[in-house]
Design an enzyme around this catalytic site. Sequence first.
Site, PDB file in Angstrom:
ATOM      1  N   ARG A 243      -3.889  -5.883  -5.608  1.00  0.00           N
ATOM      2  CA  ARG A 243      -4.384  -5.544  -4.330  1.00  0.00           C
ATOM      3  C   ARG A 243      -2.933  -5.660  -3.311  1.00  0.00           C
ATOM      4  O   ARG A 243      -2.061  -6.716  -3.612  1.00  0.00           O
ATOM      5  CB  ARG A 243      -5.396  -6.515  -3.937  1.00  0.00           C
ATOM      6  CG  ARG A 243      -6.674  -6.109  -4.238  1.00  0.00           C
ATOM      7  CD  ARG A 243      -7.037  -4.675  -3.469  1.00  0.00           C
ATOM      8  NE  ARG A 243      -8.512  -4.549  -3.837  1.00  0.00           N
ATOM      9  CZ  ARG A 243      -8.830  -3.487  -4.795  1.00  0.00           C
ATOM     10  NH1 ARG A 243      -7.741  -3.096  -5.526  1.00  0.00           N
ATOM     11  NH2 ARG A 243     -10.110  -3.058  -5.150  1.00  0.00           N
ATOM     12  N   GLU A 272      -3.127   1.196   3.602  1.00  0.00           N
ATOM     13  CA  GLU A 272      -3.217   2.433   2.867  1.00  0.00           C
ATOM     14  C   GLU A 272      -3.821   3.564   3.452  1.00  0.00           C
ATOM     15  O   GLU A 272      -4.615   3.393   4.220  1.00  0.00           O
ATOM     16  CB  GLU A 272      -3.951   2.311   1.347  1.00  0.00           C
ATOM     17  CG  GLU A 272      -3.171   1.314   0.400  1.00  0.00           C
ATOM     18  CD  GLU A 272      -3.956   1.118  -0.873  1.00  0.00           C
ATOM     19  OE1 GLU A 272      -4.619   1.811  -1.179  1.00  0.00           O
ATOM     20  OE2 GLU A 272      -3.339   0.237  -1.536  1.00  0.00           O
ATOM     21  N   HIS A 291      -2.009   4.360  -5.068  1.00  0.00           N
ATOM     22  CA  HIS A 291      -3.128   3.617  -5.593  1.00  0.00           C
ATOM     23  C   HIS A 291      -3.811   4.554  -6.448  1.00  0.00           C
ATOM     24  O   HIS A 291      -4.933   4.835  -6.685  1.00  0.00           O
ATOM     25  CB  HIS A 291      -4.189   3.339  -4.794  1.00  0.00           C
ATOM     26  CG  HIS A 291      -4.820   2.264  -4.659  1.00  0.00           C
ATOM     27  ND1 HIS A 291      -5.433   1.304  -3.934  1.00  0.00           N
ATOM     28  CD2 HIS A 291      -5.552   1.593  -6.128  1.00  0.00           C
ATOM     29  CE1 HIS A 291      -6.385   0.353  -4.394  1.00  0.00           C
ATOM     30  NE2 HIS A 291      -6.311   0.732  -5.659  1.00  0.00           N
TER      31      HIS A 291
END
Length: 336
Positions: A243, A272, A291
């Site tokens: 994370r 993000e 990601h």
Amino acid sequence: MTQPSDERARRVLVTTPYLEPGGPVDLLLRDAGLETVFGRRADREATGRTLTSYVADVAGVVAGTDPFSAEVIEAASGLRILSRCGVGYDNIDVEAATRNGVAVTVTPGTNRVSVAEHVLALMLNCARRIPQNLTAVRGGGWAQESGRELHGTTLGVVGLGSIGKTVARAALALGMQVVAHDPWLDEDFLKETGVEARPLDGVLAAADFLTLHLSLDETTRHLIDAAALRRMKPDAYLINTARGGIVDEDALADAVEAGRLAGAALDVTEREPLPADSRLRALDNVQVTAHIGAATVEARARSGAMAARQVIDRLAGRTPEHIVNPGCASAAAGAR
């Protein structure tokens, strides 16, 4: 508590962006007698509807990383389950869900192999500077600078859960030494593999490559801050596929710019997509991927199917697997 209509009690919202109408997860839900509604970000942008408006008429959600705040959950009077594709649930207000009798579930283990393989790819990119070499060759160059072997180096693993263990086994197979920190260590795993448990400071100091595999909460937010980075070797690399909030990105940029850290590879960032003005974008020895650690066909299929089965179980009156707020059932009687 407001009782949902029969129609609403069978309706399931899908917000996970990679799940498609007519795909296996859609068919699995519909074969169980449920009605699916797709409200992914692209769907919401196309219709002009908000997430709040989508959840108002559903009993279950197969969720991605969309923010399920208290406001959104409170708007869903018939909601009984939020089933998250993945293991992180910091995008869900679990306290609000529990208060309203909404089960929150996750899909542990489904992306374990995919994320571990991505960690290895990032480590190899750091050690051999593969992205930089590709860019140089495309630009007409032919640089042959020396890289580093992973064999014989030390991997520090912070968070020795399912993914951390998989990464550790792969690193051992490559001839790396592995040291690890986790508040709840699996002693059998340590004995079997020879992975050495150390305090966090000891792992930071020993690691040539440091990989993070933790959930994000108030105890882990900015765990890797300026002080932690100062404890690392100046020729070490930081890998984060967990994370973004675990790493203080300003402190990381400072350390790399000052030469106090060789570089980093991040698959997750605090915001993000990574903001256009992020200092990390300008650093040659910091790699950022979008990601994609769990973004394989295989992992997504496993995660989506598990999340769908959890929704099916909850709406059929059965207890689903991997509930992160077991108090939701008792809270339901007094909610709404």
